[in-house]
Scaffold this motif. Structure first.
Motif, PDB file in Angstrom:
ATOM      1  N   ALA A 111       0.834  -1.205   0.000  1.00 34.35           N
ATOM      2  CA  ALA A 111       0.000   0.000   0.000  1.00 34.35           C
ATOM      3  C   ALA A 111       0.869   1.255   0.000  1.00 34.35           C
ATOM      4  CB  ALA A 111      -0.931  -0.001   1.214  1.00 34.35           C
ATOM      5  N   GLN A 112       1.951   1.229   0.796  1.00 33.15           N
ATOM      6  CA  GLN A 112       2.872   2.366   0.807  1.00 33.15           C
ATOM      7  C   GLN A 112       3.508   2.563  -0.560  1.00 33.15           C
ATOM      8  OE1 GLN A 112       5.796   1.776   3.839  1.00 33.15           O
ATOM      9  NE2 GLN A 112       4.350   2.053   5.516  1.00 33.15           N
ATOM     10  N   LEU A 113       3.858   1.467  -1.220  1.00 31.31           N
ATOM     11  CA  LEU A 113       4.449   1.547  -2.551  1.00 31.31           C
ATOM     12  C   LEU A 113       3.457   2.136  -3.548  1.00 31.31           C
ATOM     13  CD1 LEU A 113       6.925   0.949  -4.303  1.00 31.31           C
ATOM     14  CD2 LEU A 113       5.984  -1.314  -4.706  1.00 31.31           C
ATOM     15  N   ARG A 114       2.199   1.701  -3.494  1.00 32.73           N
ATOM     16  CA  ARG A 114       1.174   2.260  -4.391  1.00 32.73           C
ATOM     17  C   ARG A 114       0.999   3.755  -4.150  1.00 32.73           C
ATOM     18  NH1 ARG A 114      -1.259  -2.649  -3.299  1.00 32.73           N
ATOM     19  NH2 ARG A 114      -2.517  -1.733  -1.631  1.00 32.73           N
ATOM     20  N   ASP A 115       0.953   4.159  -2.879  1.00 31.03           N
ATOM     21  CA  ASP A 115       0.811   5.583  -2.552  1.00 31.03           C
ATOM     22  C   ASP A 115       2.007   6.386  -3.049  1.00 31.03           C
ATOM     23  OD1 ASP A 115      -1.610   5.061  -1.325  1.00 31.03           O
ATOM     24  OD2 ASP A 115      -0.771   5.080   0.725  1.00 31.03           O
ATOM     25  N   ALA A 116       3.201   5.838  -2.858  1.00 31.39           N
ATOM     26  CA  ALA A 116       4.407   6.531  -3.310  1.00 31.39           C
ATOM     27  C   ALA A 116       4.418   6.634  -4.831  1.00 31.39           C
ATOM     28  CB  ALA A 116       5.658   5.810  -2.812  1.00 31.39           C
ATOM     29  N   ARG A 117       3.971   5.599  -5.512  1.00 35.70           N
ATOM     30  CA  ARG A 117       3.929   5.624  -6.984  1.00 35.70           C
ATOM     31  C   ARG A 117       2.951   6.693  -7.475  1.00 35.70           C
ATOM     32  NH1 ARG A 117       6.483   3.849 -11.683  1.00 35.70           N
ATOM     33  NH2 ARG A 117       5.154   4.787 -13.228  1.00 35.70           N
ATOM     34  N   ARG A 118       1.793   6.802  -6.835  1.00 38.58           N
ATOM     35  CA  ARG A 118       0.825   7.839  -7.216  1.00 38.58           C
ATOM     36  C   ARG A 118       1.406   9.232  -6.979  1.00 38.58           C
ATOM     37  NH1 ARG A 118      -3.151   3.957  -5.495  1.00 38.58           N
ATOM     38  NH2 ARG A 118      -2.998   4.643  -3.342  1.00 38.58           N
ATOM     39  N   ALA A 119       2.101   9.398  -5.852  1.00 36.34           N
ATOM     40  CA  ALA A 119       2.720  10.689  -5.552  1.00 36.34           C
ATOM     41  C   ALA A 119       3.822  11.010  -6.564  1.00 36.34           C
ATOM     42  CB  ALA A 119       3.283  10.691  -4.135  1.00 36.34           C
ATOM     43  N   LEU A 120       4.593   9.998  -6.956  1.00 36.34           N
ATOM     44  CA  LEU A 120       5.641  10.194  -7.951  1.00 36.34           C
ATOM     45  C   LEU A 120       5.028  10.570  -9.298  1.00 36.34           C
ATOM     46  CD1 LEU A 120       8.626  10.095  -8.724  1.00 36.34           C
ATOM     47  CD2 LEU A 120       8.369   7.628  -9.092  1.00 36.34           C
ATOM     48  N   ASP A 121       3.952   9.912  -9.694  1.00 38.50           N
ATOM     49  CA  ASP A 121       3.271  10.250 -10.948  1.00 38.50           C
ATOM     50  C   ASP A 121       2.773  11.697 -10.926  1.00 38.50           C
ATOM     51  OD1 ASP A 121       3.729   7.732 -12.009  1.00 38.50           O
ATOM     52  OD2 ASP A 121       1.729   6.967 -11.492  1.00 38.50           O
ATOM     53  N   ARG A 122       2.184  12.127  -9.787  1.00 41.32           N
ATOM     54  CA  ARG A 122       1.719  13.518  -9.667  1.00 41.32           C
ATOM     55  C   ARG A 122       2.891  14.492  -9.773  1.00 41.32           C
ATOM     56  NH1 ARG A 122      -1.576  11.321  -5.627  1.00 41.32           N
ATOM     57  NH2 ARG A 122      -0.114  11.992  -4.029  1.00 41.32           N
ATOM     58  N   ALA A 123       4.005  14.165  -9.118  1.00 44.86           N
ATOM     59  CA  ALA A 123       5.178  15.052  -9.153  1.00 44.86           C
ATOM     60  C   ALA A 123       5.724  15.172 -10.572  1.00 44.86           C
ATOM     61  CB  ALA A 123       6.258  14.532  -8.203  1.00 44.86           C
ATOM     62  N   LEU A 124       5.734  14.072 -11.310  1.00 45.54           N
ATOM     63  CA  LEU A 124       6.215  14.114 -12.685  1.00 45.54           C
ATOM     64  C   LEU A 124       5.284  14.937 -13.573  1.00 45.54           C
ATOM     65  CD1 LEU A 124       7.482  10.442 -13.103  1.00 45.54           C
ATOM     66  CD2 LEU A 124       8.862  12.533 -12.941  1.00 45.54           C
ATOM     67  N   ARG A 125       3.976  14.808 -13.376  1.00 41.65           N
ATOM     68  CA  ARG A 125       3.029  15.637 -14.136  1.00 41.65           C
ATOM     69  C   ARG A 125       3.222  17.111 -13.802  1.00 41.65           C
ATOM     70  NH1 ARG A 125      -0.523  11.442 -12.888  1.00 41.65           N
ATOM     71  NH2 ARG A 125      -1.443  12.658 -11.207  1.00 41.65           N
ATOM     72  N   ASP A 126       3.412  17.420 -12.517  1.00 41.35           N
ATOM     73  CA  ASP A 126       3.647  18.807 -12.109  1.00 41.35           C
ATOM     74  C   ASP A 126       4.923  19.356 -12.747  1.00 41.35           C
ATOM     75  OD1 ASP A 126       1.365  18.681 -10.561  1.00 41.35           O
ATOM     76  OD2 ASP A 126       2.448  18.537  -8.643  1.00 41.35           O
ATOM     77  N   ALA A 127       5.976  18.537 -12.777  1.00 50.47           N
ATOM     78  CA  ALA A 127       7.239  18.969 -13.381  1.00 50.47           C
ATOM     79  C   ALA A 127       7.065  19.214 -14.875  1.00 50.47           C
ATOM     80  CB  ALA A 127       8.329  17.925 -13.133  1.00 50.47           C
ATOM     81  N   ASP A 128       6.325  18.340 -15.557  1.00 49.81           N
ATOM     82  CA  ASP A 128       6.064  18.543 -16.987  1.00 49.81           C
ATOM     83  C   ASP A 128       5.310  19.847 -17.212  1.00 49.81           C
ATOM     84  OD1 ASP A 128       7.347  16.257 -17.863  1.00 49.81           O
ATOM     85  OD2 ASP A 128       5.507  15.047 -17.915  1.00 49.81           O
ATOM     86  N   GLY A 129       4.315  20.122 -16.377  1.00 45.25           N
ATOM     87  CA  GLY A 129       3.559  21.367 -16.500  1.00 45.25           C
ATOM     88  C   GLY A 129       4.438  22.581 -16.272  1.00 45.25           C
TER      89      GLY A 129
END
Length: 79
Positions: free
Chosen positions: A40-58
């Motif tokens: 569950a922690q890994l899934r949460d971290a992966r979602r947070a990483l995906d959000r951070a990458l989208r924010d960086a792209d923006g």
């Protein structure tokens, strides 16, 4: 971020890349099946990483547009 002893411990919790890679390493380096909590922690971290990458792209897209607008006015953005 700071280090930490053990698998995935310590460091800055806002650093989602470090959090994700620490959890991933702890799963890969342990011979037993990961717990539901670790997964569950890994899934949460992966979602947070995906959000951070989208924010960086923006951010990069906005910076590129701003640089073009400034260039049209004779100014140059340097990295």
């Amino acid at each position: 971020g700071g280090g930490g002893g053990g698998f995935g411990g310590g460091g800055n919790p806002a650093n989602v890349y470090a959090r994700f890679t620490g959890l991933k390493s702890s799963i890969v380096n342990v011979w037993e099946t990961p717990s539901a909590g670790t997964l569950a922690q890994l899934r949460d971290a992966r979602r947070a990483l995906d959000r951070a990458l989208r924010d960086a792209d923006g951010l990069l897209d906005r910076a590129t547009r701003a640089g073009r607008g400034l260039r049209d006015r004779g100014l140059t953005l340097n990295p």
